[in-house]
Design a protein around this motif. Structure first.
Motif, PDB file in Angstrom:
ATOM      1  N   PRO A  97      -2.994  -1.268  -9.166  1.00 37.19           N
ATOM      2  CA  PRO A  97      -2.126  -1.085  -7.983  1.00 37.19           C
ATOM      3  C   PRO A  97      -2.956  -0.661  -6.766  1.00 37.19           C
ATOM      4  CG  PRO A  97      -1.189   0.007  -9.904  1.00 37.19           C
ATOM      5  CD  PRO A  97      -2.528  -0.503 -10.328  1.00 37.19           C
ATOM      6  N   GLU A  98      -2.606  -1.229  -5.631  1.00 36.16           N
ATOM      7  CA  GLU A  98      -3.409  -1.033  -4.429  1.00 36.16           C
ATOM      8  C   GLU A  98      -3.563   0.438  -4.041  1.00 36.16           C
ATOM      9  OE1 GLU A  98      -2.150  -3.718  -1.348  1.00 36.16           O
ATOM     10  OE2 GLU A  98      -3.568  -2.825   0.077  1.00 36.16           O
ATOM     11  N   GLN A  99      -2.505   1.224  -4.283  1.00 35.17           N
ATOM     12  CA  GLN A  99      -2.538   2.635  -3.877  1.00 35.17           C
ATOM     13  C   GLN A  99      -3.686   3.401  -4.528  1.00 35.17           C
ATOM     14  OE1 GLN A  99       0.051   0.814  -4.993  1.00 35.17           O
ATOM     15  NE2 GLN A  99       1.970   1.931  -4.753  1.00 35.17           N
ATOM     16  N   VAL A 100      -4.097   3.001  -5.726  1.00 37.29           N
ATOM     17  CA  VAL A 100      -5.154   3.758  -6.430  1.00 37.29           C
ATOM     18  C   VAL A 100      -6.395   2.906  -6.683  1.00 37.29           C
ATOM     19  CG1 VAL A 100      -3.620   5.442  -7.510  1.00 37.29           C
ATOM     20  CG2 VAL A 100      -4.053   3.261  -8.670  1.00 37.29           C
ATOM     21  N   ARG A 101      -6.427   1.697  -6.124  1.00 41.82           N
ATOM     22  CA  ARG A 101      -7.550   0.798  -6.430  1.00 41.82           C
ATOM     23  C   ARG A 101      -8.892   1.346  -5.928  1.00 41.82           C
ATOM     24  NH1 ARG A 101      -6.448  -4.658  -4.091  1.00 41.82           N
ATOM     25  NH2 ARG A 101      -4.738  -4.612  -5.592  1.00 41.82           N
TER      26      ARG A 101
END
Lengths: 240, 200
Positions: A97-101
């Motif tokens: 997921p982009e938020q934690v990438r």
């Protein structure tokens, strides 16, 4: 005070501070999460005089520990990620997921890179032997040529990063510099060994002289460990 | 004409009692900054299109051009360090009233500004810089750039303050504790008089 005595005094004071804080280390290391700091497989002083004990202590107990803590924090709300091995996480960044990438790229990379790094040191240097030596001769034109190319590549990394030797399932070797905590695992590759050229890896002993650190580092490699990794790569079992 | 290492505007020992020791300054100025200047001159010598250009022109021209990555890294770091030495002072840390009013207007409070600057500095992963810039809208904001980049290259505004967060800036004094270095830099080293002089 001379420069040397000034630094010695500085380091003695700092070492005392670090020693005093060691007592609280277990609590920090037990931070909740699936990932944990692997114990250093030898003493902090095992790589003296090429890598000083204080550098090893801060590098392992502070820098690597921070990557582990931040990785655990990044996956906290993602049970499906927390169930993955660190090498699987960094190999599948596009699916994260982009938020934690970015957090997983930086801290997952930092975790796998350092876990590899501790494994292959603690030795007495020397030269590789057997099938690994043959592969080095074939792919680099000899051990001396490998060291020259590896050191030049490491010196050419601008800012923080790593210089790696990658290995394919067929045993083919290649040099691969990466910025920050990136790793060839992120591109589907496998790492045979690598050297950390972040300034924190060498600044207390070598200051701005990264080439001197790169040259000295070969003296602490454990070729038995590297050869075992080479065998694992060819068997398809090498992970970090 | 070749680029030159500027002299420090204070002695190597001048910042020691404020958290930046003599050895850090000697290495940072005499070795690291000097190496960027030497490398930049080497690039210019071999590349006729760079000759006769100002440092600012070279930074802008090389930005984003992969074939000029080495030029950009070293030109950027030369520009960054010229600013950095002026951005510190043996009497640093005090914010002049006129700048404080501008900070309060744009960030809400001095504490909010320092929090924003610290956030930029500590989330710059690996080597790089944290900045206080004045954007084209006239407002102050905090930004960060990796390695040798800077607001001149990115066009994010006029740099008023730049704090070096490469580990060589703080490792002898603070080891791994970058947040402590940045807090100390804002509280005891930053030359806010200089920042005010650059305010548009």
């Amino acid at each position: 005070m001379t420069r040397l005595s000034r630094r010695t005094a500085l380091f003695t004071a700092a070492a005392a501070t670090v020693a005093a804080t060691l007592r609280v280390r277990p609590a920090r290391a037990q931070a909740a999460g699936p990932y944990s700091l692997p114990p250093l497989p030898y003493g902090f002083d095992a790589n003296e005089p090429h890598i000083d004990a204080q550098t090893m202590m801060i590098h392992h107990d502070r820098h690597h520990a921070a990557y582990v803590a931040n990785l655990n924090a990044a996956v906290k709300d993602y049970p499906q990620l927390a169930a993955m091995s660190p090498d699987a996480l960094v190999a599948r960044l596009a699916d994260i997921p982009e938020q934690v990438r970015t957090a997983i790229r930086n801290n997952g990379g930092g975790h796998v890179n350092h876990s590899m790094f501790w494994q292959i040191m603690g030795g007495k240097g020397g030269a590789p032997a057997g099938a690994l030596a043959d592969a080095i001769n074939r792919d680099f034109g000899g051990f001396e040529a490998l060291k020259t190319q590896f050191n030049r590549t490491g010196a050419g990394v601008f800012g923080s990063g790593w210089v790696f030797v990658t290995v394919t399932r067929e045993g083919k070797l290649a040099l691969a510099p990466r910025p920050n905590q990136d790793t060839p695992l992120m591109d589907g590759g496998r790492v045979l060994f690598g050297n950390d050229v972040w300034e924190h890896a060498y600044y207390l002993k070598y200051q701005n002289r990264r080439p001197d650190y790169l040259a000295a580092w070969w003296n602490v490699l454990d070729w038995t460990k590297v050869a075992a990794r080479y065998d694992q790569a060819k068997a398809g079992t090498l992970t970090i | 004409m070749a680029f030159e290492l500027p002299s420090l505007p204070y002695s190597h020992t001048a910042l020691a009692e404020r958290g930046m020791c003599q050895e850090t300054l000697e290495l940072h100025h005499g070795k690291h900054h000097q190496a960027y200047v030497t490398a930049l001159n080497g690039f210019v010598e071999k590349n006729a299109t760079l000759q006769g250009k100002s440092l600012e022109e070279i930074v802008k021209l090389a930005h984003g051009d992969a074939s000029l990555a080495g030029v950009f890294n070293n030109a950027g770091q030369h520009w960054n360090h010229i600013l950095f030495w002026q951005n510190m002072s043996p009497t640093g840390g005090g914010i002049p009233g006129k700048l404080e009013a501008k900070i309060v207007a744009d960030f809400g409070s001095v504490a909010a500004f320092k929090d924003a600057f610290k956030a930029a500095a500590t989330t710059q992963f690996g080597s790089g810089w944290a900045w206080l810039v004045q954007g084209s809208d006239g407002k102050l904001k905090c930004t960060k750039t990796p390695n040798g980049s800077n607001p001149l290259a990115t066009g994010e505004g006029k740099a008023l303050l730049g704090c070096d967060v490469w580990e060589h800036s703080y490792y002898l004094d603070f080891r791994n504790r970058r947040p402590d270095y940045v807090q100390n830099w804002l509280d005891k080293l930053a030359n806010y008089e200089y920042a005010l002089s650059q305010l548009g």
